[in-house]
Design an enzyme around this catalytic site. Structure first.
Site, PDB file in Angstrom:
ATOM      1  N   HIS A 113      -9.966 -10.619 -48.920  1.00 18.31           N
ATOM      2  CA  HIS A 113     -10.949  -9.931 -49.763  1.00 18.31           C
ATOM      3  C   HIS A 113     -10.409  -8.665 -50.419  1.00 18.31           C
ATOM      4  O   HIS A 113     -11.155  -7.941 -51.076  1.00 18.31           O
ATOM      5  CB  HIS A 113     -12.193  -9.561 -48.942  1.00 18.31           C
ATOM      6  CG  HIS A 113     -12.898 -10.738 -48.367  1.00 18.31           C
ATOM      7  ND1 HIS A 113     -12.704 -11.158 -47.063  1.00 18.31           N
ATOM      8  CD2 HIS A 113     -13.796 -11.607 -48.921  1.00 18.31           C
ATOM      9  CE1 HIS A 113     -13.457 -12.221 -46.827  1.00 18.31           C
ATOM     10  NE2 HIS A 113     -14.120 -12.524 -47.941  1.00 18.31           N
ATOM     11  N   ASP A 167      20.937 -22.330 -20.598  1.00 25.84           N
ATOM     12  CA  ASP A 167      19.808 -21.655 -19.962  1.00 25.84           C
ATOM     13  C   ASP A 167      18.472 -22.268 -20.353  1.00 25.84           C
ATOM     14  O   ASP A 167      17.561 -22.387 -19.519  1.00 25.84           O
ATOM     15  CB  ASP A 167      19.800 -20.173 -20.340  1.00 25.84           C
ATOM     16  CG  ASP A 167      20.873 -19.376 -19.612  1.00 25.84           C
ATOM     17  OD1 ASP A 167      21.288 -19.797 -18.517  1.00 25.84           O
ATOM     18  OD2 ASP A 167      21.292 -18.337 -20.151  1.00 25.84           O
ATOM     19  N   ASP A 222      19.835 -12.677 -12.302  1.00 20.35           N
ATOM     20  CA  ASP A 222      20.372 -13.958 -11.850  1.00 20.35           C
ATOM     21  C   ASP A 222      21.858 -14.086 -12.152  1.00 20.35           C
ATOM     22  O   ASP A 222      22.280 -14.729 -13.113  1.00 20.35           O
ATOM     23  CB  ASP A 222      19.599 -15.119 -12.494  1.00 20.35           C
ATOM     24  CG  ASP A 222      19.892 -16.445 -11.814  1.00 20.35           C
ATOM     25  OD1 ASP A 222      20.859 -16.506 -11.035  1.00 20.35           O
ATOM     26  OD2 ASP A 222      19.157 -17.411 -12.051  1.00 20.35           O
ATOM     27  N   HIS A 276      26.788 -22.335 -16.144  1.00 18.82           N
ATOM     28  CA  HIS A 276      27.704 -22.094 -17.265  1.00 18.82           C
ATOM     29  C   HIS A 276      29.156 -22.456 -16.921  1.00 18.82           C
ATOM     30  O   HIS A 276      30.078 -21.950 -17.571  1.00 18.82           O
ATOM     31  CB  HIS A 276      27.628 -20.629 -17.687  1.00 18.82           C
ATOM     32  CG  HIS A 276      26.274 -20.173 -18.108  1.00 18.82           C
ATOM     33  ND1 HIS A 276      25.524 -20.822 -19.062  1.00 18.82           N
ATOM     34  CD2 HIS A 276      25.514 -19.115 -17.691  1.00 18.82           C
ATOM     35  CE1 HIS A 276      24.368 -20.189 -19.230  1.00 18.82           C
ATOM     36  NE2 HIS A 276      24.341 -19.161 -18.402  1.00 18.82           N
ATOM     37  N   HIS A 328      23.388 -18.054 -11.077  1.00 14.14           N
ATOM     38  CA  HIS A 328      23.490 -19.265 -11.894  1.00 14.14           C
ATOM     39  C   HIS A 328      24.742 -19.273 -12.780  1.00 14.14           C
ATOM     40  O   HIS A 328      25.122 -20.320 -13.302  1.00 14.14           O
ATOM     41  CB  HIS A 328      22.244 -19.402 -12.787  1.00 14.14           C
ATOM     42  CG  HIS A 328      22.307 -18.614 -14.066  1.00 14.14           C
ATOM     43  ND1 HIS A 328      22.250 -17.240 -14.098  1.00 14.14           N
ATOM     44  CD2 HIS A 328      22.445 -19.010 -15.373  1.00 14.14           C
ATOM     45  CE1 HIS A 328      22.322 -16.830 -15.352  1.00 14.14           C
ATOM     46  NE2 HIS A 328      22.447 -17.876 -16.150  1.00 14.14           N
TER      47      HIS A 328
END
Length: 459
Positions: free
Chosen positions: A103, A360, A204, A212, A207
């Protein structure tokens, strides 16, 4: 839901699987975390001049961040106060005003309502524009990083960051001007709960050698030895973990700042040229941080990897999906080619289609959607790694864990997550300031460990 005691067991170091799935948990997070905490909006480098703006999110609320004519910053909800339409659809730009395309209501750079089409003819001069500006948001900055907060009772940004400032100053202030963000951000969606990537970045290290493994073998360098979680790695002597009062935390891998970079000559040279300035400015303990690699999260949903220099905001889109915004974080006063090299390497590894990002993403989606089963959802998740091998440190603030492979900062993240979900307001949270770390009962861990190290025979 009557409190979070069933969701987080601090003494037992476990969390209910419901934290990744349930809609009622997510709704409480929106009300008590995202509506009360300081949330990352951007960086000074993204809005350098008066009139510059970016649009972003605070959880699921759309937000405009605008640089004012006097150089200050203002933020406000990106929703017209007439009929609720989204006002600004551009990701960024420069504007003297924001005009709703429904508007035609016009809002100034400061969010105030400045013009309404046919105001006299149709509203008969009976519209109080001073009460119809865009809903404002508290804005504060720390070392150029811009945060917003909805709660007027929340502590200042610096108090919210707390002891984490001691660590952040090492890199955000740095030896010669600190860091900046290179945008615009890469944007993607990921089918996971927002806490999965946040907890991954907060601590983390476990991991890295497994998830990886192939990528580390291909990249080579300092972290290649972690591939396959080799038992002969001296994990207790490779780094540390840290957690703070309000759930912020990170893991440090020693002497690994540039480890993920394949083409690193310019960055290595920059760090070597500036580490002496860090030692002179902050001391040897923070020089150690400066040349290490950090995996970091600022509670609740901002994460970065210092060294790899990827910078993430995990915008929640319900309990089972996020929108990932990825910037590159570069030294502000590095030369242009070094900045470009860092950006290329960051995108190669943790951009939308990055080598490590892809590894990941699959795990983060699985960790969320595997809890859709009603029986599975009744189970619990374990975060006990390194428990009792952590405590107050004589130099480093917060609670410090003995290895970068541990879950000290996981436990710290969920300790505050539980506290803020249970607290009716910030006054209740402040009441716990002197006892927030009571769950870490091994108060003599570091004095005894450091004393034993000093007693070891020297080669």
């Amino acid at each position: 839901m009557n409190g979070s005691s069933a969701l987080v067991d601090n003494a037992g170091a476990s969390q209910s699987r419901r934290v990744f799935w349930d809609q009622d948990v997510y709704q409480l997070e929106l009300e008590r975390i995202f509506s009360r905490c300081w949330l990352m909006l951007g960086h000074d480098s993204l809005v350098p001049k008066p009139g510059d703006f970016i649009t972003t999110y605070m959880a699921e609320d759309r937000v405009i961040l605008s640089r004012q004519p006097d150089g200050s910053l203002k933020a406000f909800i990106n929703s017209c106060t007439h009929r609720g339409n989204q006002i600004c659809h551009a990701d960024s730009g420069s504007a003297k005003a924001f005009v709703c395309n429904y508007h035609g209501w016009v809002f100034g750079q400061d969010g105030s309502l400045v013009d309404v089409p046919m105001e006299e003819r149709c509203y008969h001069s009976d519209l109080d524009k001073s009460k119809l500006g865009l809903a404002p948001i508290r804005v504060e900055t720390y070392k150029g990083f811009i945060f917003g907060c909805h709660d007027p009772e929340a502590p200042s940004l610096e108090d919210y960051l707390g002891d984490f400032c001691w660590y952040l100053d090492t890199i955000w202030d740095g030896p010669d001007g600190g860091l900046e963000l290179v945008g615009p951000p890469l944007k993607s969606t990921l089918a996971c709960n927002w806490k999965v990537p946040t907890e991954n970045f907060v601590g983390d290290g476990y991991h890295v050698g497994w998830t990886h493994a192939a990528a580390l073998q291909m990249i080579g360098g300092e972290l290649a030895g972690l591939s396959g979680n080799r038992a002969d790695m001296p994990f207790d002597d490779l780094g540390l973990q840290f957690t703070m009062r309000h759930g912020h935390g990170f893991g440090l891998i020693d002497n690994a700042a540039t480890a993920i970079h394949v083409k690193r000559d310019g960055y290595v040279k920059y760090l070597e040229q500036t580490r002496g300035g860090i030692r002179e400015k902050f001391g040897p303990e923070r020089e150690r941080l400066y040349v290490g690699h950090w995996n970091t999260s600022i509670f609740p949903n901002c994460s970065f990897l210092y060294g790899t220099n990827t910078f993430k905001i995990w915008h929640p889109r319900g309990p089972h999906e996020i929108e990932v915004w990825t910037y590159t974080m570069v030294p502000k006063n590095a030369d242009t080619e070094t900045k470009r090299s860092i950006q290329r390497e960051a995108i190669r590894s943790f951009g939308t289609a990055g080598t490590l990002e892809s590894d990941d993403g699959e795990n983060m989606s699985s960790a969320t959607y595997n809890n859709n089963g009603i029986i599975t959802r009744k189970g619990r998740m374990n975060s006990s790694m390194g428990k009792d091998r952590e405590g107050p440190h004589p130099v480093y603030p917060g609670i410090v864990g003995v290895s970068f492979i541990g879950e000290t900062s996981y436990r710290g993240f969920y300790r505050f997550w539980q506290e803020i979900l249970d607290a009716p307001d910030w006054a209740a949270i402040r009441a716990n300031d002197d006892t927030w770390d009571a769950m870490w009962t091994n108060r003599n861990f570091w004095p005894e460990r450091l004393s034993a190290k000093q007693a070891e025979p020297q080669d």
